[in-house]
Write a protein that holds these residues in place. Structure first.
Motif, short mmCIF file in Angstrom:
data_model
loop_
_atom_site.label_atom_id
_atom_site.label_comp_id
_atom_site.label_asym_id
_atom_site.label_seq_id
_atom_site.Cartn_x
_atom_site.Cartn_y
_atom_site.Cartn_z
N PRO A 90 6.18 7.22 41.37
CA PRO A 90 6.17 8.61 41.82
C PRO A 90 6.99 8.75 43.10
O PRO A 90 7.13 7.79 43.84
CB PRO A 90 4.69 8.90 42.09
N PHE B 249 6.43 10.03 45.94
CA PHE B 249 5.81 9.74 47.24
C PHE B 249 5.74 8.25 47.49
O PHE B 249 5.81 7.80 48.64
CB PHE B 249 4.43 10.41 47.35
N THR C 241 0.24 12.13 42.68
CA THR C 241 0.94 13.01 43.60
C THR C 241 0.02 14.13 44.10
O THR C 241 -0.01 14.45 45.28
CB THR C 241 2.19 13.61 42.93
N LEU D 150 5.17 19.94 38.70
CA LEU D 150 4.34 19.73 39.88
C LEU D 150 3.97 21.07 40.52
O LEU D 150 2.83 21.28 40.94
CB LEU D 150 5.10 18.85 40.89
N VAL E 96 7.23 17.18 47.46
CA VAL E 96 6.68 15.96 48.02
C VAL E 96 7.63 15.36 49.07
O VAL E 96 7.21 15.00 50.17
CB VAL E 96 6.43 14.93 46.91
N GLY F 131 -3.54 7.54 44.40
CA GLY F 131 -2.63 8.36 45.20
C GLY F 131 -3.23 8.64 46.57
O GLY F 131 -2.53 8.64 47.59
#
Lengths: 315, 524, 276
Positions: free
Chosen positions: A144, A146, C212, C123, A257, C228
């Motif tokens: 991901p 991040f 996320t 997202l 993000v 996460g």
């Protein structure tokens, strides 16, 4: 690219923006049982609630609320931020310009790296280079943003001190420093995009190399270099144009993000702030601008495709 | 004299997971300068592998066991890749089966012709352009300068094949390989390409290896013919002799299977009772939208009738609308007009009741696509039985009817050969005990020998059941063997509907005559 | 089914994918029982302890054992991603198959609208929905499922449309079969393979999306040991204790890789025609 095709494509874009506006409005203002309550929180007095409801027009039927809202939005008035009491529109557009700088640079870096890498992997199919590239690409699409961002920051900023970890400096104020601050976020986005585009480029190149016209070009006695650059590359690149356009949608989600992590005052960060502070006009404006950007990019990509592929030029 | 091309004791294997598979056994043949050698074989005979071996373009799992391949005085097997680019296209040219995929879709035609001239003959770009225009004119393309600027999708299939032929002849090679150059084209277009080939051959004196599955066609273009079967050369003879006096049993079978209009396979006369009468049929695909008009109908006011027990042939080239008629009659396409069947009037697909759907069955061209890959043969055959009355106990009888063993009911479609799949599709159609079976190009993808078996089977089923057929095909010779009457379509219109006896008469439509001229009857 | 499994584990992708998934499934099922420590057991003496014999993957700012937290945290990441993908895929598949079956203008209208919905990045859609529905893991599942449905609808529709034009479906129509038979017995079995492959690969996106959301503070809430969230917590101390960051990152990556590998392996195993 005929006029009719262009008109149809543009109407599709407008339709997309309309559907998105309905959806954004529905999610942010209709879906919450009481938007006013959720905006003001538990301690709101009934008077405050009533005042806010009247201000937002929450007492009217949903479609009237939407038409009123959409009318305002499409005339360019995005409303007043509940957090800063400033008009939302100008702030959001400034933020968008910073985000666009970030995304466009990332796409350029991606193209420069991913296309040659994908072709090389395809040409060395099954060899060590191919396996290496494919493995790294696999990892790239499985991390991901991040995680990638944090790991890169840990390495390049905190351990090696090559780059500043966070912050944004306008290129107009200090070009050198601006680039240094852009480097990490661009690198992060590029790593993810490169992984994706390399995979596509590799499989498209393999497909094209298997095609009859490549065989025909080889059997005409053309040297391998000519076969590759004149005959294969353009055809392999075509589908990648579409893929990159679709990636922009993903990218726009990703910058929420990235900007949060690297403290870049772009539209992603603005949206995140708006969401955490429940700043309704800012949320709506940010989401709409983001989706509209995607719709425009997609239209541009379709036009680029039509330009590159002679088969749909006269459609 | 050194032969232009010489293959000696050539043996080729493909390495597979199940061990090596031999595709070519000890092949030896020679082509003299200026000679055209025809190479005939059915699918899987190894004829394409031989072509790829000569072009040095074998798949990676190919293993060359023994033998030599010589082009003039050059040993092709010992060529370095760099030397190879000087042979391919320069001394050994190739014309491909499917012109629609052999040209790069994103490069202009001119570029694709001139690049070999620049590469092999060292011409400048301007000289190459001039020569290319000359070459394209020479293959009878109108306005070659304009063609040079076009892209492949902007010209027809026949024009594309001419471009490829012009490219192949452009560098004056010693030998050209022709790999089924007319198979992907329509009959008349193919015939024109063959005329062009004959003329260019006369002018240039090039030697050629002409590969085809079509024995009758090869005997017309070649000086000498070799027949390949399961990777072995079974016969080699002058082209004029092969039909008259085939020596090997396999060749005899192949000659027997070639359709000849004078050899009629049915001798009865159908009744006068009209089974199905269609009038003013127009088939529509797509509708008008705000942005574009509705496309013109695929057929224009077609009228035809099928009598009980009759075989009506429907002939035309691709795009003539013949398959659209089949789709309309089975309710698969939107149409206007009227269909009368058994005193029942039909104006749209929703008027087709269960009785009509039982009585009128369709068999499709590609058996791979018409059998659901996730259903076993038994389940495929049980559906019409369930829908129209009948029991699963009939399945062995249905299979036997199409000469397949009863245990085939337990097999998956992908375990069957192309011919076997088509037999299952036929069994499915006949399970309904139909009065009319529509056959849409059902033998087109099959080898001639398999085609002959399928035709024989259909005629036997007709003899047993009295079913009528609407037989759609592009093969005029085949349909003239079996039809009572033949309808000819072109561009969505019906130009002729004649009883078989009248086919040689004077009053046939010029287009029908052209079609007949393009599908000549085998000599001998 | 067993034949498919054999074909799957014969390929390197399939084998590695299944091996990793078996490991992850173990963690989901028996994680709390197998974990060496309780995930919330605080040990001030062991703050930022480097990986070693006491804490195999090190300890975090409260001295909590990272390995134990990862093993327990698997439960709050992987099953969520699976459920969300399943729900999103099911909804998308129904829209897609229905649209392809109806065809014509209805199909056009449905798909244009579907494409328009896809203009909102996944997202962002999830964030908007969660901010409306309220923070928390359950709402995140709903949000991710909704965000996934349009993409799945697009894939299913193109597969279904392709099958709709196959001759065996035409044969069934010409035979007069019912709509239910055509959809469920003729079309769906042939559409399943691509749908399953696509969904499997999407699980890896879902895993990343969940992480996320938690990272941004709108998914799982502290002190949960969602992966996460663990990354977000460890960021403050990443210079002192990089293991706190690397371990959960690796867990997320491995899970995503595993589903990606399984999807690619399935694609190869379900298309035996490519085998030469």
């Amino acid at each position: 690219m005929s006029l009719a095709w262009l008109v149809r494509r543009l109407m599709l874009m407008v339709y997309t923006v309309i559907v998105v506006s309905m959806l954004v409005f529905a999610i942010t203002q209709i879906l919450p049982a009481d938007a006013a309550q959720s905006l003001l929180g538990e301690n709101a007095t009934p008077e405050m609630l009533a005042a806010l409801r009247a201000k937002l027009g929450l007492d009217a039927p949903a479609w009237q609320q939407y038409l009123h809202w959409a009318g305002r939005i499409f005339s360019g008035d995005f409303g007043i931020s509940m957090r800063t009491s400033q008009p939302v529109g100008p702030d959001m557009l400034t933020a968008l310009s910073r985000s666009l700088l970030l995304t466009v640079s990332s796409i350029l870096v991606t193209l420069l790296v991913a296309v040659p890498l994908g072709v090389v992997a395809a040409l060395r199919q099954g060899k060590l280079t191919d396996t290496g590239v494919s493995l790294i690409a696999y990892l790239g699409v499985s991390l991901p943003e991040f995680v990638t961002a944090t790991l890169l920051a840990l390495l390049l900023a905190d351990t090696l001190h090559w780059l500043p970890a966070t912050g944004y400096v306008s290129l107009l104020e200090d070009f050198g420093d601006g680039i240094r601050h852009l480097a990490l976020p661009v690198l992060t986005i590029s790593v993810i995009l490169i992984a994706h585009v390399v995979r596509m480029m590799r499989s498209e190149t393999l497909d094209v190399l298997k095609s009859d016209y490549i065989r025909a070009a080889r059997l005409k006695g053309l040297p391998e270099r000519t076969v590759l650059f004149r005959h294969a590359l353009r055809n392999a690149l075509l589908p990648v144009v579409t893929i990159i356009a679709l990636d922009v949608g993903y990218l726009l989600g990703g910058i929420i993000v990235i900007e949060e992590i690297f403290a870049i005052p772009g539209i992603g960060r603005a949206l995140m702030v708006a969401i955490t502070t429940r700043d309704l006009p800012s949320i709506q404006a940010g989401a709409l601008i983001m989706a509209a950007t995607y719709a425009v990019t997609n239209t541009l990509a379709d036009m680029a495709y039509a330009f590159l592929d002679p088969r749909i030029r006269y459609d | 004299m050194i032969p232009a091309l010489a293959i000696k004791n050539y043996t080729l294997d493909y390495a597979t997971a199940a061990g090596p598979v031999r595709v070519l056994h000890d092949i030896s043949l020679e082509i003299a300068p200026g000679e055209v050698l025809g190479l005939v074989g059915e699918s899987g005979s190894g004829k394409s592998s031989l072509a790829w071996a000569l072009m040095r373009h074998l798949p990676e799992n190919a293993r060359e066991i023994s033998g030599t391949l010589r082009l003039g005085d050059t040993d092709l097997l010992r060529l370095h890749p760099r030397e190879l680019t000087k042979i391919r296209g320069r001394r050994l040219g190739m014309v491909f089966q499917d012109p629609s995929t052999a040209l790069n879709p994103t490069l202009p035609i001119g570029r694709q012709v001139t690049e070999t001239l620049i590469q092999h003959r060292g011409l400048s770009k301007r000289e190459a352009d001039a020569l290319a225009i000359d070459l394209l004119g020479h293959v009878e393309l109108r306005d070659p300068a304009a063609i040079m600027r076009r892209y492949p999708h902007e010209i027809s299939g026949g024009e594309k094949q001419r471009v490829i032929i012009a490219t192949a002849f452009g560098c004056r090679p010693d030998v050209i390989l022709f790999d089924e150059p007319t198979t992907a084209l329509d009959v008349i277009t193919g015939a024109r390409i063959l005329e062009l080939f004959a003329r260019l051959r006369e002018e240039t004196g090039v030697a050629a290896l002409y590969i085809s599955h079509d024995l009758a066609l090869v005997t017309r273009v070649a000086d000498r013919v070799v027949v390949l079967k399961h990777g072995r050369l079974v016969e080699e003879a002058p082209a004029a002799d092969i039909f008259r006096a085939p020596r090997h049993a396999d060749t005899k079978a192949l000659v027997q299977a070639v359709p000849r209009p004078e050899r009629r396979l049915i001798h009865d006369k159908p009744g006068d009772e009209v089974l199905l009468a269609a009038s003013d049929i127009e088939v529509h695909y797509g509708r008008a939208s705000i942005f574009r008009q509705a496309p013109p109908p695929a057929t224009r006011r077609i009228g035809l009738d099928v009598r009980a027990g009759e075989i009506l042939g429907l002939v035309g080239e691709s795009g003539s609308g013949k398959s659209s008629v089949a789709r309309a009659l089975t309710g698969l396409a939107r149409f206007s007009g009227k269909v009368r069947f058994d005193n029942h009037e039909i104006t749209a697909a929703r008027d087709m009741n269960a009785a009509y759907r039982r009585d009128v069955q369709i068999i499709f061209q590609h058996p791979d696509a018409s059998l659901n890959p996730r259903h076993k043969v038994g389940e495929i055959l049980s559906r019409p039985l369930k829908l129209y009355g009948g029991s699963a106990a009939e399945i062995p009888r249905l299979l036997e009817q199409v000469r397949l063993p009863a245990p085939y009911a337990g097999r998956w479609p992908h375990q069957l050969s192309g011919g076997e799949k088509q037999r299952v599709a036929i069994a499915r159609a006949f399970a309904a005990r139909p009065k009319l079976v529509i056959c849409d190009e059902i033998t087109a993808p099959l080898d001639v020998s398999v085609q002959a078996q399928i035709i024989e089977l259909l005629l036997a089923l007709r003899a047993a059941t009295g079913t009528a057929f609407l037989f759609i095909t592009h093969d005029l010779n085949l349909i003239r063997q079996i039809a009572h009457r033949i309808a000819v379509m072109r561009g969505g219109e019906m130009v002729d509907l004649l009883p078989i006896e009248d086919f040689d008469a004077d009053h046939v439509h010029p287009y029908t005559r052209e079609l007949m001229a393009a599908s000549p009857v085998p000599v001998g | 089914m067993t034949e498919l499994f054999v074909r799957l584990i014969r390929r390197p992708q399939g084998f590695v994918g299944i091996a990793l998934l078996a490991l992850i499934a173990m963690a989901c099922l028996f994680g709390p029982a197998l974990a060496p420590y309780a995930p919330e057991k605080i040990d001030f003496l062991g703050r930022f302890r480097a990986p070693g014999w006491q804490n195999w993957l090190g300890a975090d700012q409260f001295g909590r054992d990272i390995l134990s937290r990862l093993m327990v945290g698997a439960r709050s990441t992987v099953p969520m991603a699976l459920i969300a993908t399943l729900a999103g895929s099911a909804a998308g598949a129904i829209i897609g198959v229905g649209s392809a079956y109806l065809g014509g203008r209805i199909d056009e209208a449905i798909m244009r609208t579907n494409d328009a919905v896809m203009a909102i990045p996944g997202l962002l859609m999830a964030l908007l929905l969660v901010s409306t529905l309220g923070n928390g893991a359950g709402n995140a599942v709903i949000a991710v499922a909704i965000a996934f449905a349009p993409g799945m609808a697009r894939v299913t529709r193109s597969v279904a449309l392709n099958i709709r034009n196959q001759d065996y479906v035409k044969a069934a129509v010409a035979r007069g079969e019912s709509a239910a038979w055509i959809i469920f017995r003729e079309m769906l079995p042939n559409a399943m393979a691509p749908i399953v492959i696509e969904s499997t690969i999407r699980v890896s996106f879902a895993v990343m999306l969940f992480a996320t959301l938690s990272f941004l503070g709108v998914g799982a809430q502290p002190p949960a040991s969602e992966w996460g969230l663990m990354v977000a917590d460890a960021r403050q101390y990443m210079y002192q204790a990089p293991w706190g960051l690397i371990a959960p990152s690796a867990a997320i990556a491995l899970t995503a890789v595993a589903f990606n590998l399984l999807g690619d392996g399935l694609r190869d195993a379900l298309n035996p025609k490519d085998e030469r």
